[in-house]
Design a protein around this motif. Structure first.
Motif, PDB file in Angstrom:
ATOM      1  N   THR A   1       0.837  -1.201   0.000  1.00  0.00           N
ATOM      2  CA  THR A   1       0.000   0.000   0.000  1.00  0.00           C
ATOM      3  C   THR A   1       0.870   1.249   0.000  1.00  0.00           C
ATOM      4  OG1 THR A   1      -1.727  -1.138   1.256  1.00  0.00           O
ATOM      5  CG2 THR A   1      -1.815   1.260   1.236  1.00  0.00           C
ATOM      6  N   ILE A   2       0.518   2.194  -0.847  1.00  0.00           N
ATOM      7  CA  ILE A   2       1.209   3.483  -0.903  1.00  0.00           C
ATOM      8  C   ILE A   2       0.189   4.571  -0.614  1.00  0.00           C
ATOM      9  CG2 ILE A   2       2.568   5.070  -2.335  1.00  0.00           C
ATOM     10  CD1 ILE A   2       3.083   2.551  -4.149  1.00  0.00           C
ATOM     11  N   ILE A   3       0.510   5.451   0.299  1.00  0.00           N
ATOM     12  CA  ILE A   3      -0.373   6.561   0.635  1.00  0.00           C
ATOM     13  C   ILE A   3       0.298   7.864   0.220  1.00  0.00           C
ATOM     14  CG2 ILE A   3      -1.499   7.840   2.495  1.00  0.00           C
ATOM     15  CD1 ILE A   3      -1.756   5.228   4.027  1.00  0.00           C
ATOM     16  N   LEU A   4      -0.354   8.613  -0.649  1.00  0.00           N
ATOM     17  CA  LEU A   4       0.108   9.942  -1.036  1.00  0.00           C
ATOM     18  C   LEU A   4      -0.624  10.949  -0.168  1.00  0.00           C
ATOM     19  CD1 LEU A   4      -0.154   9.583  -4.926  1.00  0.00           C
ATOM     20  CD2 LEU A   4       1.729   8.906  -3.448  1.00  0.00           C
ATOM     21  N   THR A   5       0.124  11.769   0.534  1.00  0.00           N
ATOM     22  CA  THR A   5      -0.516  12.709   1.447  1.00  0.00           C
ATOM     23  C   THR A   5       0.357  13.944   1.610  1.00  0.00           C
ATOM     24  OG1 THR A   5      -1.598  12.892   3.612  1.00  0.00           O
ATOM     25  CG2 THR A   5       0.497  11.686   3.547  1.00  0.00           C
ATOM     26  N   ARG A   6      -0.029  14.812   2.497  1.00  0.00           N
ATOM     27  CA  ARG A   6       0.745  16.001   2.838  1.00  0.00           C
ATOM     28  C   ARG A   6       0.439  16.356   4.281  1.00  0.00           C
ATOM     29  NH1 ARG A   6      -2.338  20.500   3.458  1.00  0.00           N
ATOM     30  NH2 ARG A   6      -4.357  20.610   2.405  1.00  0.00           N
ATOM     31  N   THR A   7       1.052  17.399   4.784  1.00  0.00           N
ATOM     32  CA  THR A   7       0.711  17.913   6.109  1.00  0.00           C
ATOM     33  C   THR A   7       0.169  19.323   5.956  1.00  0.00           C
ATOM     34  OG1 THR A   7       2.940  18.783   6.497  1.00  0.00           O
ATOM     35  CG2 THR A   7       2.494  16.533   7.231  1.00  0.00           C
ATOM     36  N   SER A   8      -0.469  19.799   6.993  1.00  0.00           N
ATOM     37  CA  SER A   8      -1.081  21.122   6.940  1.00  0.00           C
ATOM     38  C   SER A   8      -0.106  22.172   7.459  1.00  0.00           C
ATOM     39  CB  SER A   8      -2.359  21.145   7.781  1.00  0.00           C
ATOM     40  OG  SER A   8      -2.960  22.417   7.733  1.00  0.00           O
ATOM     41  N   MET A   9       0.221  23.121   6.602  1.00  0.00           N
ATOM     42  CA  MET A   9       1.047  24.250   7.020  1.00  0.00           C
ATOM     43  C   MET A   9       0.285  25.536   6.683  1.00  0.00           C
ATOM     44  SD  MET A   9       4.880  22.868   6.026  1.00  0.00           S
ATOM     45  CE  MET A   9       5.703  24.271   6.770  1.00  0.00           C
ATOM     46  N   LYS A  10       0.679  26.222   5.595  1.00  0.00           N
ATOM     47  CA  LYS A  10      -0.032  27.427   5.190  1.00  0.00           C
ATOM     48  C   LYS A  10      -1.231  27.107   4.304  1.00  0.00           C
ATOM     49  CE  LYS A  10       3.937  30.577   5.406  1.00  0.00           C
ATOM     50  NZ  LYS A  10       4.799  31.532   4.644  1.00  0.00           N
TER      51      LYS A  10
ATOM     52  N   PRO B   1      -8.286  17.030   6.156  1.00  0.00           N
ATOM     53  CA  PRO B   1      -9.595  16.549   6.611  1.00  0.00           C
ATOM     54  C   PRO B   1      -9.445  15.631   7.815  1.00  0.00           C
ATOM     55  CG  PRO B   1      -9.351  16.293   4.235  1.00  0.00           C
ATOM     56  CD  PRO B   1      -8.000  16.643   4.773  1.00  0.00           C
ATOM     57  N   GLU B   2     -10.480  15.564   8.624  1.00  0.00           N
ATOM     58  CA  GLU B   2     -10.457  14.705   9.807  1.00  0.00           C
ATOM     59  C   GLU B   2     -10.237  13.255   9.381  1.00  0.00           C
ATOM     60  OE1 GLU B   2     -13.271  13.529  13.662  1.00  0.00           O
ATOM     61  OE2 GLU B   2     -13.916  15.080  12.230  1.00  0.00           O
ATOM     62  N   GLY B   3      -9.331  12.589  10.070  1.00  0.00           N
ATOM     63  CA  GLY B   3      -9.033  11.197   9.773  1.00  0.00           C
ATOM     64  C   GLY B   3      -7.866  11.005   8.819  1.00  0.00           C
ATOM     65  N   GLU B   4      -7.328  12.127   8.275  1.00  0.00           N
ATOM     66  CA  GLU B   4      -6.194  12.024   7.353  1.00  0.00           C
ATOM     67  C   GLU B   4      -4.907  12.573   7.957  1.00  0.00           C
ATOM     68  OE1 GLU B   4      -6.898  13.381   3.392  1.00  0.00           O
ATOM     69  OE2 GLU B   4      -8.870  12.445   3.251  1.00  0.00           O
TER      70      GLU B   4
ATOM     71  N   LEU C   1      -2.939   7.906   9.454  1.00  0.00           N
ATOM     72  CA  LEU C   1      -2.471   7.193   8.266  1.00  0.00           C
ATOM     73  C   LEU C   1      -1.313   6.258   8.596  1.00  0.00           C
ATOM     74  CD1 LEU C   1      -2.541  10.091   5.640  1.00  0.00           C
ATOM     75  CD2 LEU C   1      -4.315   8.390   6.104  1.00  0.00           C
ATOM     76  N   GLY C   2      -0.453   6.678   9.514  1.00  0.00           N
ATOM     77  CA  GLY C   2       0.725   5.888   9.856  1.00  0.00           C
ATOM     78  C   GLY C   2       0.395   4.564  10.514  1.00  0.00           C
ATOM     79  N   LYS C   3      -0.790   4.436  11.064  1.00  0.00           N
ATOM     80  CA  LYS C   3      -1.172   3.173  11.704  1.00  0.00           C
ATOM     81  C   LYS C   3      -1.253   2.034  10.697  1.00  0.00           C
ATOM     82  CE  LYS C   3      -3.747   5.375  15.457  1.00  0.00           C
ATOM     83  NZ  LYS C   3      -5.082   5.598  16.075  1.00  0.00           N
ATOM     84  N   SER C   4      -1.369   2.364   9.436  1.00  0.00           N
ATOM     85  CA  SER C   4      -1.454   1.335   8.395  1.00  0.00           C
ATOM     86  C   SER C   4      -0.117   0.649   8.156  1.00  0.00           C
ATOM     87  CB  SER C   4      -1.930   1.969   7.087  1.00  0.00           C
ATOM     88  OG  SER C   4      -0.942   2.857   6.588  1.00  0.00           O
ATOM     89  N   GLY C   5       0.976   1.337   8.454  1.00  0.00           N
ATOM     90  CA  GLY C   5       2.301   0.805   8.146  1.00  0.00           C
ATOM     91  C   GLY C   5       2.651   0.895   6.677  1.00  0.00           C
TER      92      GLY C   5
END
Length: 253
Positions: free
Chosen positions: A132-141, A146-149, A154-158
């Motif tokens: 599994t590959i998760i494409l994501t980002r973090t919130s800065m500016k 969204p809640e749950g992301e 997400l890291g709980k998936s490994g």
């Protein structure tokens, strides 16, 4: 008249699709994101084409260019980096084109994470290590996640995480993922993939922040995190195993 949203790939001019290049070669108007798309990518526009670097324009100014081209009956090549479906900021442009009744289509491009994997000679889905590959980002500016992301969720998936737009938020990434992936988990920073100054930093969750600080990288980088990045001794996939049967091949003992 059609606005053609075109994924130009990560940066190298020869990584654009044939369809995307042909559209650029045929459109009398070309808008490209100059901060992420090199000028060489749009060098083959028709003679006399109107070429606009949108890096200094706001959304309303970009839409105004579309409206002008529409009034003149001229097709537009709207060139974005990577693939438009991933952090492409195209949804709001499409919404406004819908409201204006202006036709558009989308040509996909090579996403930067795939180009990085190719440059690193890595398969990101390693049998029995990571599928599994998760494409994501973090919130800065930018807008909030969204809640749950959140990374902690997400890291709980490994899964292998590919974190965009977050190189300046590396401390937060480390804090969220250390308890889940461990200090020795492999990390790769991929900087300006496909550009002449492409660079990769290899490390772990425990030391990657120090390596990035020394390098001076502050933008245009993705963060790859996951055990599959340094997997060795994994089993072969079933696909080509001699005992595996499918519609085109009978397996053997």
């Amino acid at each position: 008249m059609v606005v053609h949203f075109i994924g130009a790939g990560p940066g190298s001019p020869d990584l654009i699709t044939v369809r995307g290049l042909k559209l650029i070669q045929s459109c009398p108007v070309c808008l490209y994101a100059g901060s992420l798309v090199p000028p060489e990518m749009v060098a083959e526009v028709p003679v006399g084409a109107r070429v606009i670097d949108t890096s200094s324009l706001n959304l309303e100014e970009i839409i105004a260019e579309f409206e002008m081209a529409h009034a003149e009956g001229k097709d537009v090549a709207r060139v974005h980096s990577g693939d438009p479906s991933i952090y492409g900021a195209v949804a709001e442009q499409m919404r406004r084109l819908d409201a204006l009744g202006i036709e558009y289509d989308v040509t996909p491009g090579v996403p930067a994470f795939a180009a990085a994997a190719a440059a690193l000679k890595k398969e990101l889905t390693v049998p029995e290590v990571c599928q599994t590959i998760i494409l994501t980002r973090t919130s800065m500016k930018s807008s909030a996640m969204p809640e749950g992301e959140e990374l902690a969720t997400l890291g709980k998936s490994g899964a292998t995480l590919v974190i965009h737009l977050s190189i300046r938020n590396l401390k937060h990434v480390e804090e969220e993922l250390l308890p889940l992936y461990g200090a020795d988990c492999p990390v790769i920073i991929a900087y300006r993939v496909g550009w002449p100054d492409e660079q990769f930093l290899h490390g772990t969750l425990a030391n990657i922040a120090d390596k990035v600080a020394i390098s001076g990288l502050t933008r245009s980088a993705m963060i790859f995190i996951g055990r599959g990045l340094s997997a060795d001794g994994f089993r072969d996939s079933a696909l080509y195993h001699k005992s595996h049967s499918h519609s085109l091949r009978a397996g053997s003992e």
